[in-house]
Every structure is written in structure tokens, then in C-alpha cells.
Design an enzyme around this catalytic site. Structure first.
Site, PDB file in Angstrom:
ATOM      1  N   MET A  94     -14.375  10.379  -6.061  1.00  0.00           N
ATOM      2  CA  MET A  94     -15.133  10.124  -7.281  1.00  0.00           C
ATOM      3  C   MET A  94     -16.502  10.815  -7.329  1.00  0.00           C
ATOM      4  SD  MET A  94     -12.994   8.502  -8.985  1.00  0.00           S
ATOM      5  CE  MET A  94     -13.846   7.772 -10.368  1.00  0.00           C
ATOM      6  N   LYS A  95     -16.704  11.794  -6.492  1.00  0.00           N
ATOM      7  CA  LYS A  95     -17.961  12.541  -6.533  1.00  0.00           C
ATOM      8  C   LYS A  95     -17.687  13.945  -7.055  1.00  0.00           C
ATOM      9  CE  LYS A  95     -20.960   9.683  -4.806  1.00  0.00           C
ATOM     10  NZ  LYS A  95     -22.175   9.288  -5.524  1.00  0.00           N
ATOM     11  N   ILE A  96     -18.664  14.499  -7.739  1.00  0.00           N
ATOM     12  CA  ILE A  96     -18.494  15.869  -8.229  1.00  0.00           C
ATOM     13  C   ILE A  96     -19.095  16.826  -7.207  1.00  0.00           C
ATOM     14  CG2 ILE A  96     -19.090  17.467 -10.095  1.00  0.00           C
ATOM     15  CD1 ILE A  96     -18.644  15.246 -12.011  1.00  0.00           C
ATOM     16  N   LEU A  97     -18.294  17.772  -6.781  1.00  0.00           N
ATOM     17  CA  LEU A  97     -18.762  18.733  -5.776  1.00  0.00           C
ATOM     18  C   LEU A  97     -19.615  19.806  -6.457  1.00  0.00           C
ATOM     19  CD1 LEU A  97     -15.356  19.050  -3.903  1.00  0.00           C
ATOM     20  CD2 LEU A  97     -17.434  17.968  -2.998  1.00  0.00           C
ATOM     21  N   HIS A 113      -4.926  14.678 -11.116  1.00  0.00           N
ATOM     22  CA  HIS A 113      -5.590  14.021 -12.254  1.00  0.00           C
ATOM     23  C   HIS A 113      -4.549  13.276 -13.088  1.00  0.00           C
ATOM     24  CE1 HIS A 113      -8.741  13.428 -15.208  1.00  0.00           C
ATOM     25  NE2 HIS A 113      -7.853  13.723 -16.140  1.00  0.00           N
TER      26      HIS A 113
HETATM   27  C1  GRF Z   1      -5.264   8.610  -8.965  1.00  0.00           C
HETATM   28  O1  GRF Z   1      -4.814   8.071 -10.161  1.00  0.00           O
HETATM   29  C2  GRF Z   1      -5.678  10.048  -9.154  1.00  0.00           C
HETATM   30  O2  GRF Z   1      -4.957  10.708 -10.131  1.00  0.00           O
HETATM   31  C3  GRF Z   1      -7.114   9.912  -9.586  1.00  0.00           C
HETATM   32  O3  GRF Z   1      -7.614   8.826  -8.844  1.00  0.00           O
HETATM   33  C4  GRF Z   1      -6.547   7.961  -8.486  1.00  0.00           C
HETATM   34  C5  GRF Z   1      -6.579   7.822  -6.992  1.00  0.00           C
HETATM   35  O4  GRF Z   1      -5.656   6.896  -6.511  1.00  0.00           O
HETATM   36  N1  GRF Z   1      -7.821  11.151  -9.385  1.00  0.00           N
HETATM   37  P1  GRF Z   1      -5.406   6.733  -4.959  1.00  0.00           P
HETATM   38  O5  GRF Z   1      -6.753   6.444  -4.296  1.00  0.00           O
HETATM   39  O6  GRF Z   1      -4.790   7.968  -4.441  1.00  0.00           O
HETATM   40  O7  GRF Z   1      -4.493   5.549  -4.851  1.00  0.00           O
END
Ligand code: GRF
Length: 191
Positions: A94-97, A113
Site C-alpha cells: 500500500m505504499k507508492i514507490l 490490481h
Molecule cells: C488484492 O486484492 C490486490 O489486488 C490488491 O491488494 C489486495 C491484496 O490482497 N493490490 P492480499 O494481501 O494478497 O491478500
């Protein structure tokens, strides 16, 4: 296409949470003819569930909060270099590189995604697809570039949105597909 010399390509997986995609990549890497091995998991969250999976399966992991992004990116780069990592898989990271970091691994960072890109870049993809009355949604594996969720698409899976779908039910079905296409896409770029 990414060439590795002889042995399995060394992969790093970046996570922030559950790590179910990490799991699916790991199980795939353990198959007989797999061409990659997960050598390290990087997390920006100390208690990311995926870290427990890594520990249980003896995959090395490191935590960098990314609170000071540039400093932490330099440390991450050092770690990746030391481990001779050739590909980075972002899996719910959840971080932007930074642009600089991405440049250093140009064409070697991929992401999963939960939408049919280019539709619904960013967050809350499932509810946005439902609220727009879309007939289909899905998931996409793509290369990472400095522009968010905009790099070249490697693989995509489309699924039908049902009339009674909630964001949760749709998320669950899409996640199942993510677990299939992520390893497949990685395999494709290693061939
Ligand atoms: C997934 O839905 C992925 O597409 C998104 O974040 C979620 C991560 O899920 N980028 P997990 O941590 O792999 O279970």
C-alpha cells in the site's frame, strides 16, 4: 522478458497485509518446473498477516515502515541487491514507490490490481464497478511505472458482476482469480 542465468529467478514480494497473493505465488514457486523462487518478503507493516506465512514457510522477511520513503527505499535497494533479486512482485503493497526506485528496477516490478485496468485505478475498485452498474470486473497484472496503475498489462481476467453482488462478494470472487493469474503472469514474463 526477463532472463535469468540458469538457476531460478530470485523474486521479492512486497506486502502490507493479508498476503494471500504472496501465498499463491509461493505455492506456485514450489511446483516442479517453476522458474522462480521467493527470496524475501518486504512489508511496511510490522503485523502484516503475510509475515506470519513467510515465517512459517521460512521465507526471509524485512520490515521497512516507509515513513521516510527515500531512506527506506535505499535500504530496500541494498537488501535486494545483496540477495540478487531480479523481480519485485507487489502484492497488496500500500505504499507508492518513488520514480527513482522504479527506475532502478525498470521493467522488473509487477503488480496485481483488482479491476480491469485501465478502469478503476487506485482504491475501492469493487464498489466503484458495482455503483457504475458495470457488467464485468476482474483483475490485472501489470508492470509498474511511476504513473499509478498505468503500466503495460501482462495478464487480465474478466468476471461477471452479478445483480446481487456486494463489494465483499465481488472482492472474494476476484481475489480467487488474482491467485490464479498472478503466478501465471510471472511465469509468462520469465519464459
Ligand atoms: C488484492 O486484492 C490486490 O489486488 C490488491 O491488494 C489486495 C491484496 O490482497 N493490490 P492480499 O494481501 O494478497 O491478500
Amino acid at each position: 522478458m526477463i532472463k535469468s542465468s540458469g538457476n531460478k529467478t530470485k523474486v521479492a514480494v512486497f506486502i502490507s497485509g493479508r498476503g494471500t497473493n504472496l501465498k499463491s505465488l509461493y505455492y506456485f514457486s514450489k511446483k516442479k518446473n517453476s522458474k522462480f523462487q521467493i527470496c524475501i518478503v518486504i512489508s511496511n507493516k510490522k503485523y502484516a498477516k503475510g509475515l506470519f506465512f513467510a515465517k512459517k514457510n521460512k521465507i526471509k522477511s524485512k520490515i521497512f515502515t516507509f515513513k521516510n520513503r527515500l531512506k527506506d527505499e535505499l535500504k530496500v535497494l541494498k537488501t535486494l541487491k545483496r540477495k540478487n533479486i531480479k523481480i519485485i512482485c507487489l502484492a497488496g503493497f500500500m505504499k507508492i514507490l518513488s520514480k527513482e526506485f522504479i527506475k532502478k528496477f525498470r521493467g522488473k516490478i509487477i503488480n496485481i490490481h483488482p479491476s480491469l485496468l485501465p478502469k478503476y485505478k487506485g482504491l475501492n475498485t469493487h464498489i466503484r464497478a458495482i455503483q457504475n452498474n458495470d457488467e464485468y470486473s476482474g483483475c490485472t497484472v501489470h508492470y509498474v511505472t511511476p504513473k499509478l496503475d498505468s503500466g503495460k498489462i501482462i495478464l487480465q481476467k474478466k468476471i461477471k458482476i452479478f445483480k446481487n453482488d456486494s463489494a465483499k462478494s465481488l472482492q472474494k470472487r476476484i481475489l480467487n482469480q488474482e491467485h490464479k493469474i498472478y503466478p501465471k503472469a510471472l511465469k509468462m514474463i520469465l519464459n
